[in-house]
Design an enzyme around this catalytic site. Structure first.
Site, PDB file in Angstrom:
ATOM      1  N   GLU A 144      79.060  26.509 100.568  1.00 45.78           N
ATOM      2  CA  GLU A 144      78.004  26.602  99.868  1.00 45.78           C
ATOM      3  C   GLU A 144      76.931  26.625 101.062  1.00 45.78           C
ATOM      4  O   GLU A 144      75.810  26.910 101.365  1.00 45.78           O
ATOM      5  CB  GLU A 144      77.585  25.143  99.304  1.00 45.78           C
ATOM      6  CG  GLU A 144      78.324  25.297  98.233  1.00 45.78           C
ATOM      7  CD  GLU A 144      78.361  23.890  97.278  1.00 45.78           C
ATOM      8  OE1 GLU A 144      77.549  24.269  96.438  1.00 45.78           O
ATOM      9  OE2 GLU A 144      79.040  22.499  98.203  1.00 45.78           O
ATOM     10  N   LYS A 179      70.673  22.833  90.676  1.00 48.28           N
ATOM     11  CA  LYS A 179      71.710  23.844  91.526  1.00 48.28           C
ATOM     12  C   LYS A 179      72.426  24.358  90.097  1.00 48.28           C
ATOM     13  O   LYS A 179      72.837  24.327  90.580  1.00 48.28           O
ATOM     14  CB  LYS A 179      72.092  22.448  92.180  1.00 48.28           C
ATOM     15  CG  LYS A 179      73.223  23.150  92.877  1.00 48.28           C
ATOM     16  CD  LYS A 179      73.764  21.975  93.839  1.00 48.28           C
ATOM     17  CE  LYS A 179      75.018  23.176  94.779  1.00 48.28           C
ATOM     18  NZ  LYS A 179      75.442  22.318  95.653  1.00 48.28           N
TER      19      LYS A 179
END
Length: 128
Positions: free
Chosen positions: A27, A104
């Site tokens: 990420e 997200k």
């Protein structure tokens, strides 16, 4: 008649920016899109009565500031990101409180899902 409790609202919804937030190394390396919704609670009557932008929140400038936060320093938790975004909203003098949602949609969950969202509400009184 003005509303001293600040129950008028200005909202910016679906603001998109790429960030490198998350606890996984991938990420941080690859980044991903985050979507931000904010609602500001304030009294808009002074701005409406005078047609004066300085008595309200310039939502274009707000959007730019929010994107800078999302694109800025990475954090592990979207809760932390939401707090930073709320701090930006509360920096505007007329704002009494703000609700911030951080989406997200590409969270690393190995199951089918639509979205992960953290929503917080912060008020000027609650600021350190």
């Amino acid at each position: 008649m003005t509303d001293p409790t600040g129950t008028d609202r200005i909202s910016v919804r679906g603001l998109r920016a790429r960030g490198r937030h998350g606890v996984l190394a991938a990420e941080r390396e690859l980044g991903q899109e985050f979507v931000v919704d904010v609602t500001l609670f304030l009294d808009t009557a002074p701005a409406a009565a005078t047609d004066d932008l300085t008595k309200t929140v310039h939502y274009g400038e707000l959007a730019q500031e929010l994107v800078k936060v999302v694109e800025g320093e990475p954090v592990d938790l979207i809760e932390t990101l939401a707090q930073r975004l709320a701090d930006v909203c509360l920096a505007y003098e007329p704002v009494g409180s703000a609700e911030v949602s951080v989406h997200k949609p590409a969270a690393p969950i190995p199951l089918p899902f639509d979205d992960v969202v953290v929503t917080i509400r912060r008020s000027r009184e609650g600021r350190g």
